[in-house]
Design a protein around this motif. Structure first.
Motif, PDB file in Angstrom:
ATOM      1  N   THR A 151       0.839  -1.198   0.000  1.00 52.10           N
ATOM      2  CA  THR A 151       0.000   0.000   0.000  1.00 52.10           C
ATOM      3  C   THR A 151       0.873   1.246   0.000  1.00 52.10           C
ATOM      4  O   THR A 151       0.647   2.174  -0.779  1.00 52.10           O
ATOM      5  CB  THR A 151      -0.947   0.001   1.218  1.00 52.10           C
ATOM      6  N   ALA A 152       1.889   1.263   0.857  1.00 54.52           N
ATOM      7  CA  ALA A 152       2.791   2.413   0.910  1.00 54.52           C
ATOM      8  C   ALA A 152       3.518   2.584  -0.421  1.00 54.52           C
ATOM      9  O   ALA A 152       3.662   3.713  -0.920  1.00 54.52           O
ATOM     10  CB  ALA A 152       3.792   2.247   2.053  1.00 54.52           C
ATOM     11  N   GLU A 153       3.970   1.488  -1.022  1.00 54.85           N
ATOM     12  CA  GLU A 153       4.638   1.558  -2.318  1.00 54.85           C
ATOM     13  C   GLU A 153       3.703   2.126  -3.390  1.00 54.85           C
ATOM     14  O   GLU A 153       4.119   2.921  -4.235  1.00 54.85           O
ATOM     15  CB  GLU A 153       5.125   0.174  -2.748  1.00 54.85           C
ATOM     16  N   ASP A 171       4.359   5.396  -5.534  1.00 57.53           N
ATOM     17  CA  ASP A 171       4.381   5.386  -6.994  1.00 57.53           C
ATOM     18  C   ASP A 171       3.451   6.450  -7.566  1.00 57.53           C
ATOM     19  O   ASP A 171       3.810   7.168  -8.496  1.00 57.53           O
ATOM     20  CB  ASP A 171       3.991   4.006  -7.529  1.00 57.53           C
ATOM     21  N   LEU A 172       2.241   6.555  -7.005  1.00 60.33           N
ATOM     22  CA  LEU A 172       1.307   7.568  -7.487  1.00 60.33           C
ATOM     23  C   LEU A 172       1.874   8.965  -7.269  1.00 60.33           C
ATOM     24  O   LEU A 172       1.702   9.844  -8.110  1.00 60.33           O
ATOM     25  CB  LEU A 172      -0.059   7.439  -6.807  1.00 60.33           C
ATOM     26  N   SER A 173       2.588   9.171  -6.167  1.00 60.65           N
ATOM     27  CA  SER A 173       3.152  10.493  -5.907  1.00 60.65           C
ATOM     28  C   SER A 173       4.135  10.904  -7.000  1.00 60.65           C
ATOM     29  O   SER A 173       4.222  12.083  -7.353  1.00 60.65           O
ATOM     30  CB  SER A 173       3.822  10.544  -4.530  1.00 60.65           C
ATOM     31  N   VAL A 202       2.080  12.026  -9.979  1.00 64.46           N
ATOM     32  CA  VAL A 202       1.532  13.362  -9.719  1.00 64.46           C
ATOM     33  C   VAL A 202       2.639  14.405  -9.850  1.00 64.46           C
ATOM     34  O   VAL A 202       2.449  15.447 -10.479  1.00 64.46           O
ATOM     35  CB  VAL A 202       0.869  13.425  -8.328  1.00 64.46           C
ATOM     36  N   LYS A 203       3.804  14.120  -9.290  1.00 65.84           N
ATOM     37  CA  LYS A 203       4.928  15.067  -9.356  1.00 65.84           C
ATOM     38  C   LYS A 203       5.304  15.372 -10.797  1.00 65.84           C
ATOM     39  O   LYS A 203       5.609  16.515 -11.143  1.00 65.84           O
ATOM     40  CB  LYS A 203       6.143  14.495  -8.620  1.00 65.84           C
ATOM     41  N   ASP A 204       5.234  14.375 -11.643  1.00 64.29           N
ATOM     42  CA  ASP A 204       5.584  14.541 -13.051  1.00 64.29           C
ATOM     43  C   ASP A 204       4.403  15.020 -13.896  1.00 64.29           C
ATOM     44  O   ASP A 204       4.490  15.031 -15.122  1.00 64.29           O
ATOM     45  CB  ASP A 204       6.120  13.229 -13.628  1.00 64.29           C
ATOM     46  N   ALA A 205       3.300  15.391 -13.243  1.00 63.69           N
ATOM     47  CA  ALA A 205       2.077  15.879 -13.912  1.00 63.69           C
ATOM     48  C   ALA A 205       1.489  14.827 -14.852  1.00 63.69           C
ATOM     49  O   ALA A 205       0.830  15.151 -15.826  1.00 63.69           O
ATOM     50  CB  ALA A 205       2.346  17.188 -14.653  1.00 63.69           C
ATOM     51  N   ARG A 206       1.706  13.546 -14.527  1.00 69.02           N
ATOM     52  CA  ARG A 206       1.131  12.459 -15.324  1.00 69.02           C
ATOM     53  C   ARG A 206      -0.133  11.912 -14.682  1.00 69.02           C
ATOM     54  O   ARG A 206      -0.805  11.055 -15.241  1.00 69.02           O
ATOM     55  CB  ARG A 206       2.172  11.355 -15.505  1.00 69.02           C
ATOM     56  N   LYS A 248       3.756  22.608  -7.245  1.00 69.87           N
ATOM     57  CA  LYS A 248       4.067  21.432  -6.428  1.00 69.87           C
ATOM     58  C   LYS A 248       3.418  21.570  -5.049  1.00 69.87           C
ATOM     59  O   LYS A 248       3.498  22.610  -4.416  1.00 69.87           O
ATOM     60  CB  LYS A 248       5.581  21.278  -6.246  1.00 69.87           C
ATOM     61  N   THR A 249       2.774  20.513  -4.616  1.00 73.01           N
ATOM     62  CA  THR A 249       2.167  20.450  -3.294  1.00 73.01           C
ATOM     63  C   THR A 249       2.552  19.120  -2.679  1.00 73.01           C
ATOM     64  O   THR A 249       2.566  18.111  -3.369  1.00 73.01           O
ATOM     65  CB  THR A 249       0.625  20.531  -3.382  1.00 73.01           C
ATOM     66  N   GLN A 250       2.859  19.122  -1.398  1.00 74.41           N
ATOM     67  CA  GLN A 250       3.176  17.877  -0.717  1.00 74.41           C
ATOM     68  C   GLN A 250       2.143  17.622   0.370  1.00 74.41           C
ATOM     69  O   GLN A 250       1.684  18.552   1.040  1.00 74.41           O
ATOM     70  CB  GLN A 250       4.559  17.936  -0.083  1.00 74.41           C
ATOM     71  N   ASN A 251       1.772  16.370   0.527  1.00 75.30           N
ATOM     72  CA  ASN A 251       0.870  15.939   1.581  1.00 75.30           C
ATOM     73  C   ASN A 251       1.448  14.681   2.199  1.00 75.30           C
ATOM     74  O   ASN A 251       2.199  13.949   1.556  1.00 75.30           O
ATOM     75  CB  ASN A 251      -0.525  15.638   1.022  1.00 75.30           C
ATOM     76  N   VAL A 252       1.071  14.420   3.414  1.00 73.44           N
ATOM     77  CA  VAL A 252       1.526  13.224   4.110  1.00 73.44           C
ATOM     78  C   VAL A 252       0.304  12.365   4.408  1.00 73.44           C
ATOM     79  O   VAL A 252      -0.708  12.856   4.901  1.00 73.44           O
ATOM     80  CB  VAL A 252       2.252  13.586   5.432  1.00 73.44           C
ATOM     81  N   VAL A 253       0.397  11.082   4.079  1.00 71.86           N
ATOM     82  CA  VAL A 253      -0.652  10.120   4.381  1.00 71.86           C
ATOM     83  C   VAL A 253      -0.099   9.183   5.444  1.00 71.86           C
ATOM     84  O   VAL A 253       0.958   8.596   5.262  1.00 71.86           O
ATOM     85  CB  VAL A 253      -1.061   9.317   3.125  1.00 71.86           C
ATOM     86  N   VAL A 254      -0.803   9.077   6.552  1.00 74.63           N
ATOM     87  CA  VAL A 254      -0.379   8.195   7.632  1.00 74.63           C
ATOM     88  C   VAL A 254      -1.310   6.983   7.640  1.00 74.63           C
ATOM     89  O   VAL A 254      -2.521   7.134   7.781  1.00 74.63           O
ATOM     90  CB  VAL A 254      -0.426   8.923   9.003  1.00 74.63           C
TER      91      VAL A 254
END
Length: 146
Positions: free
Chosen positions: A48-50, A54-56, A59-63, A89-95
């Motif tokens: 799940t973390a991986e 991967d999705l991040s 998103v970072k690459d605007a894909r 660019k925006t960063q979020n943390v998922v716990v």
């Protein structure tokens, strides 16, 4: 490899749900794939973390983009067409904990991961957790490197 696998699964699901890619900087876009059903493996916090990681990168690459569905209030994601200019660019943390993964699996009705995993990944992780070195890689094998 893993990013391409996520990209391919998202593309297939978007086609089956008749969701078209939009520009990554297009505001107000809330139609997409259920984020939790796509990324959460209720049996593996590591996977799940991986998947979120991967999705991040997508998103970072605007894909890909992440938003909130106006009707359900739930997180959604979709593939995107990269815009010509820079993307903010925006960063979020998922716990998440393993208990969270199991709870999300129950709430969303997820019984297995929607993303295919590398063959032998679970065995390698179990060996590493037991302090045993993984078996040597085959020459010419595929890599999980980004």
């Amino acid at each position: 490899m893993r990013l391409q696998r996520l990209n391919d699964v998202m593309a297939a699901k978007m086609r089956s749900h008749h969701v078209e890619p939009k520009a990554a900087d297009e505001a107000g876009e809330t139609e997409g794939l259920d984020l939790m059903s796509l990324l959460v493996n209720p049996e593996s916090l590591c996977e799940t973390a991986e998947n979120f990681f991967d999705l991040s990168f997508l998103v970072k690459d605007a894909r890909a983009t992440i938003g909130v569905d106006d009707n359900t209030g739930l997180p959604v994601c979709r593939l995107a067409e990269a815009p010509d200019g820079a993307v903010p660019k925006t960063q979020n943390v998922v716990v998440l904990s393993m208990a969270d993964c199991k709870s999300i699996g129950e709430l969303w009705g997820i019984d297995r991961s929607q993303l295919p995993r590398e063959q032998g990944a679970r065995e390698k992780a179990q060996q590493a957790a037991q302090g045993r070195p993984p078996p040597p890689e085959d020459e010419g094998g595929e890599s999980d490197a980004y």
